[in-house]
Scaffold this active site. Sequence first.
Site, PDB file in Angstrom:
ATOM      1  N   CYS A  58      11.117 -86.088  85.412  1.00 41.33           N
ATOM      2  CA  CYS A  58      11.196 -87.595  85.311  1.00 41.33           C
ATOM      3  C   CYS A  58      11.458 -88.230  86.622  1.00 41.33           C
ATOM      4  O   CYS A  58      10.946 -89.411  86.793  1.00 41.33           O
ATOM      5  CB  CYS A  58      12.489 -87.584  84.513  1.00 41.33           C
ATOM      6  SG  CYS A  58      14.003 -86.212  84.972  1.00 41.33           S
ATOM      7  N   GLN A  99      20.842 -89.493  89.138  1.00 41.85           N
ATOM      8  CA  GLN A  99      20.223 -89.132  87.854  1.00 41.85           C
ATOM      9  C   GLN A  99      21.210 -89.292  86.685  1.00 41.85           C
ATOM     10  O   GLN A  99      22.390 -88.356  86.837  1.00 41.85           O
ATOM     11  CB  GLN A  99      19.552 -87.715  87.902  1.00 41.85           C
ATOM     12  CG  GLN A  99      18.269 -87.550  88.774  1.00 41.85           C
ATOM     13  CD  GLN A  99      17.573 -86.331  88.807  1.00 41.85           C
ATOM     14  OE1 GLN A  99      17.266 -86.034  89.964  1.00 41.85           O
ATOM     15  NE2 GLN A  99      17.311 -85.634  87.868  1.00 41.85           N
ATOM     16  N   HIS A 132      17.309 -93.109  85.526  1.00 39.09           N
ATOM     17  CA  HIS A 132      17.495 -92.640  86.980  1.00 39.09           C
ATOM     18  C   HIS A 132      17.283 -93.765  87.736  1.00 39.09           C
ATOM     19  O   HIS A 132      16.308 -94.532  87.705  1.00 39.09           O
ATOM     20  CB  HIS A 132      16.554 -91.547  87.229  1.00 39.09           C
ATOM     21  CG  HIS A 132      16.812 -90.187  86.360  1.00 39.09           C
ATOM     22  ND1 HIS A 132      18.020 -90.100  85.457  1.00 39.09           N
ATOM     23  CD2 HIS A 132      16.064 -89.019  86.463  1.00 39.09           C
ATOM     24  CE1 HIS A 132      17.861 -88.660  85.061  1.00 39.09           C
ATOM     25  NE2 HIS A 132      16.513 -87.973  85.298  1.00 39.09           N
TER      26      HIS A 132
HETATM   27  O1  25A Z   1      13.858 -75.255  80.560  1.00 35.65           O
HETATM   28  P1  25A Z   1      14.132 -76.912  81.100  1.00 35.65           P
HETATM   29  O2  25A Z   1      12.701 -77.239  81.214  1.00 35.65           O
HETATM   30  O3  25A Z   1      14.810 -76.948  82.402  1.00 35.65           O
HETATM   31  O4  25A Z   1      14.648 -77.571  80.051  1.00 35.65           O
HETATM   32  C1  25A Z   1      15.910 -77.594  79.765  1.00 35.65           C
HETATM   33  C2  25A Z   1      16.529 -78.261  78.607  1.00 35.65           C
HETATM   34  O5  25A Z   1      16.090 -79.985  78.884  1.00 35.65           O
HETATM   35  C3  25A Z   1      15.697 -80.633  77.979  1.00 35.65           C
HETATM   36  C4  25A Z   1      15.650 -79.993  76.862  1.00 35.65           C
HETATM   37  O6  25A Z   1      17.076 -80.148  76.315  1.00 35.65           O
HETATM   38  C5  25A Z   1      15.617 -78.557  77.265  1.00 35.65           C
HETATM   39  O7  25A Z   1      15.995 -77.824  76.364  1.00 35.65           O
HETATM   40  N1  25A Z   1      14.400 -81.242  78.343  1.00 35.65           N
HETATM   41  C6  25A Z   1      13.305 -80.621  78.707  1.00 35.65           C
HETATM   42  N2  25A Z   1      12.396 -81.200  79.154  1.00 35.65           N
HETATM   43  C7  25A Z   1      13.050 -82.542  79.449  1.00 35.65           C
HETATM   44  C8  25A Z   1      12.704 -83.970  80.141  1.00 35.65           C
HETATM   45  N3  25A Z   1      11.472 -84.184  80.596  1.00 35.65           N
HETATM   46  C9  25A Z   1      14.286 -82.523  79.111  1.00 35.65           C
HETATM   47  N4  25A Z   1      15.169 -83.314  79.116  1.00 35.65           N
HETATM   48  C10 25A Z   1      14.774 -84.539  79.618  1.00 35.65           C
HETATM   49  N5  25A Z   1      13.843 -84.801  80.185  1.00 35.65           N
HETATM   50  P2  25A Z   1      17.226 -81.038  74.791  1.00 35.65           P
HETATM   51  O8  25A Z   1      18.821 -80.640  74.408  1.00 35.65           O
HETATM   52  O9  25A Z   1      17.221 -82.475  75.020  1.00 35.65           O
HETATM   53  O10 25A Z   1      16.345 -80.539  73.890  1.00 35.65           O
HETATM   54  C11 25A Z   1      16.186 -79.177  73.425  1.00 35.65           C
HETATM   55  C12 25A Z   1      15.158 -79.345  72.386  1.00 35.65           C
HETATM   56  O11 25A Z   1      14.777 -78.166  72.202  1.00 35.65           O
HETATM   57  C13 25A Z   1      14.725 -77.344  71.204  1.00 35.65           C
HETATM   58  N6  25A Z   1      14.736 -75.843  71.515  1.00 35.65           N
HETATM   59  C14 25A Z   1      15.541 -75.339  72.699  1.00 35.65           C
HETATM   60  N7  25A Z   1      14.990 -73.893  72.585  1.00 35.65           N
HETATM   61  C15 25A Z   1      14.148 -73.773  71.645  1.00 35.65           C
HETATM   62  C16 25A Z   1      13.850 -74.734  71.093  1.00 35.65           C
HETATM   63  N8  25A Z   1      13.096 -74.842  69.816  1.00 35.65           N
HETATM   64  C17 25A Z   1      12.504 -73.937  69.537  1.00 35.65           C
HETATM   65  N9  25A Z   1      12.682 -72.655  70.154  1.00 35.65           N
HETATM   66  C18 25A Z   1      13.290 -72.730  71.324  1.00 35.65           C
HETATM   67  N10 25A Z   1      13.486 -71.275  71.887  1.00 35.65           N
HETATM   68  C19 25A Z   1      15.974 -77.724  70.871  1.00 35.65           C
HETATM   69  O12 25A Z   1      16.572 -77.347  69.334  1.00 35.65           O
HETATM   70  C20 25A Z   1      16.025 -79.256  71.039  1.00 35.65           C
HETATM   71  O13 25A Z   1      15.304 -79.716  69.908  1.00 35.65           O
HETATM   72  P3  25A Z   1      17.783 -76.619  68.807  1.00 35.65           P
HETATM   73  O14 25A Z   1      17.396 -76.416  67.476  1.00 35.65           O
HETATM   74  O15 25A Z   1      17.991 -75.521  69.991  1.00 35.65           O
HETATM   75  O16 25A Z   1      18.968 -77.602  69.039  1.00 35.65           O
HETATM   76  C21 25A Z   1      19.369 -78.813  69.086  1.00 35.65           C
HETATM   77  C22 25A Z   1      20.693 -78.961  68.286  1.00 35.65           C
HETATM   78  O17 25A Z   1      21.408 -77.551  68.295  1.00 35.65           O
HETATM   79  C23 25A Z   1      22.554 -77.802  69.037  1.00 35.65           C
HETATM   80  N11 25A Z   1      22.756 -76.538  69.734  1.00 35.65           N
HETATM   81  C24 25A Z   1      22.138 -76.419  71.130  1.00 35.65           C
HETATM   82  N12 25A Z   1      22.480 -75.091  71.536  1.00 35.65           N
HETATM   83  C25 25A Z   1      23.292 -74.631  70.645  1.00 35.65           C
HETATM   84  C26 25A Z   1      23.500 -75.269  69.659  1.00 35.65           C
HETATM   85  N13 25A Z   1      24.407 -75.429  68.722  1.00 35.65           N
HETATM   86  C27 25A Z   1      25.035 -74.104  68.862  1.00 35.65           C
HETATM   87  N14 25A Z   1      24.934 -73.240  69.802  1.00 35.65           N
HETATM   88  C28 25A Z   1      24.165 -73.337  70.859  1.00 35.65           C
HETATM   89  N15 25A Z   1      23.844 -72.472  71.759  1.00 35.65           N
HETATM   90  C29 25A Z   1      22.431 -78.983  69.955  1.00 35.65           C
HETATM   91  O18 25A Z   1      23.829 -79.757  69.952  1.00 35.65           O
HETATM   92  C30 25A Z   1      21.420 -79.778  68.897  1.00 35.65           C
HETATM   93  O19 25A Z   1      22.350 -80.339  67.956  1.00 35.65           O
HETATM   94  O1  L14 Z   2      11.979 -80.527  85.249  1.00 35.98           O
HETATM   95  O2  L14 Z   2      18.399 -84.112  84.924  1.00 35.98           O
HETATM   96  O3  L14 Z   2      11.787 -82.228  83.928  1.00 35.98           O
HETATM   97  O4  L14 Z   2      18.649 -82.027  84.425  1.00 35.98           O
HETATM   98  C1  L14 Z   2      14.596 -81.254  83.246  1.00 35.98           C
HETATM   99  C2  L14 Z   2      16.157 -81.400  83.653  1.00 35.98           C
HETATM  100  C3  L14 Z   2      14.374 -82.788  85.169  1.00 35.98           C
HETATM  101  C4  L14 Z   2      15.843 -82.976  85.435  1.00 35.98           C
HETATM  102  C5  L14 Z   2      12.567 -81.307  84.605  1.00 35.98           C
HETATM  103  C6  L14 Z   2      17.959 -83.076  84.577  1.00 35.98           C
HETATM  104  C7  L14 Z   2      14.022 -81.589  84.750  1.00 35.98           C
HETATM  105  C8  L14 Z   2      16.606 -82.752  84.046  1.00 35.98           C
END
Ligand code: 25A
Ligand code: L14
Length: 334
Positions: free
Chosen positions: A130, A157, A243
Amino acid sequence: MEKKHNIAVMGATGAVGASFLNILAERKFPIDNLKLLASERSEGKKLKFNGKLYPVEKLTHNSFKGVDIVLASAGASAGLEFLPSAVKAGAVCVDNSSAFRMDDKVPLVVPEVNPGMIKKHNGIIANPNCSTIQMVVALWPIHRAARIKRIVVTTFQSVSGAGQKKINELWNQSKVFLSKKKVKPVEFAYQIAFNLIPQIDVFLDNRYTKEEMKMVHETRKIMGDPSINVNATCIRVPVFFAHSESINIETEKHISASEVASLMAVAPGVKLVDDPAKQRYPMPIDAEGKDDTLVGRIRQDESIPNGISLWIAADNIRKGAALNAIQIVEQLIK
Ligand code: 25A
Ligand code: L14
């Protein structure tokens, strides 16, 4: 008639997932079937799209039958595990995670900068980080006019970059703090309400964070110029959405602040907000919910012959994630 597409949103229940649905509806994206995928935790939830409720399904390797386009934002490990199955099923995937960004076979695209890379995909197109997206949207026209040699950037951010749970944490911590009770961090390592945290993502061997090094490597790949030097410092701030970045550049050719302002006034995806006399400059509360990257505070860097300083703000969930991915898909199907 316009062709309609079968779309799967992977990570539909997250912060970016919700934004995917809003923007697809806003832009009247031609959808035939819509599939909402998330982890087991969300199975059975229902989400609204265009006034209709859709069930959230558990993501499996068999989720992609009949799907043309996958919009993914479920983190790097889910991307690595499941997107190859989507490609095998014939879908084109735009992935928001860091999983595939630096893969040589995967285009890393910001449509305002390198739209030509889109057609070179092998089933997966990566959506950049982002902070990098909004920076290159603003800097690309300057790079073309004067060739940027070096970028020094500090980011501010918002918590939404780290997902929905971090948004809830800032909200909860703020209430606890204002009721004069002790804040106990759960999601962040430290208190984020009324504080700053100079760490985003993990630390690497060179003492920079992974987020900072993403800005170095992704900027070079998107701009197609491995000679650009980038030095980044990434800071988490107690802001919900958008951001902001303080950017200083050194160029090969001289360019004046007013020439930069003229470039910004017509640059795609940019809105020039730069009027010191009226105290007009980019701020995260004005960038929230908008498509454009706001650019202002454009000044000559008086400490070197060819330097410019500027300040930008953009909605990290929209241009930094969901909107950029949907713009990529719009180009892809054109
Ligand atoms: O690995 P990265 O790339 O660093 O990314 C890490 C996280 O950053 C967000 C995203 O978080 C991701 O999980 N993200 C990624 N790219 C992004 C970007 N460009 C970014 N954020 C900003 N800019 P998120 O919370 O926004 O979204 C996560 C979504 O992914 C689903 N998900 C996660 N693991 C998955 C999966 N789906 C399928 N298979 C997997 N293995 C996740 O779905 C969500 O849609 P979910 O079902 O896991 O959960 C959302 C709901 O469940 C609650 N919850 C979460 N963790 C727990 C939980 N409840 C109980 N116990 C938990 N441990 C949440 O509160 C929500 O209601
Ligand atoms: O690589 O603000 O897109 O923690 C996901 C998490 C960017 C930053 C990514 C955060 C990141 C983001």
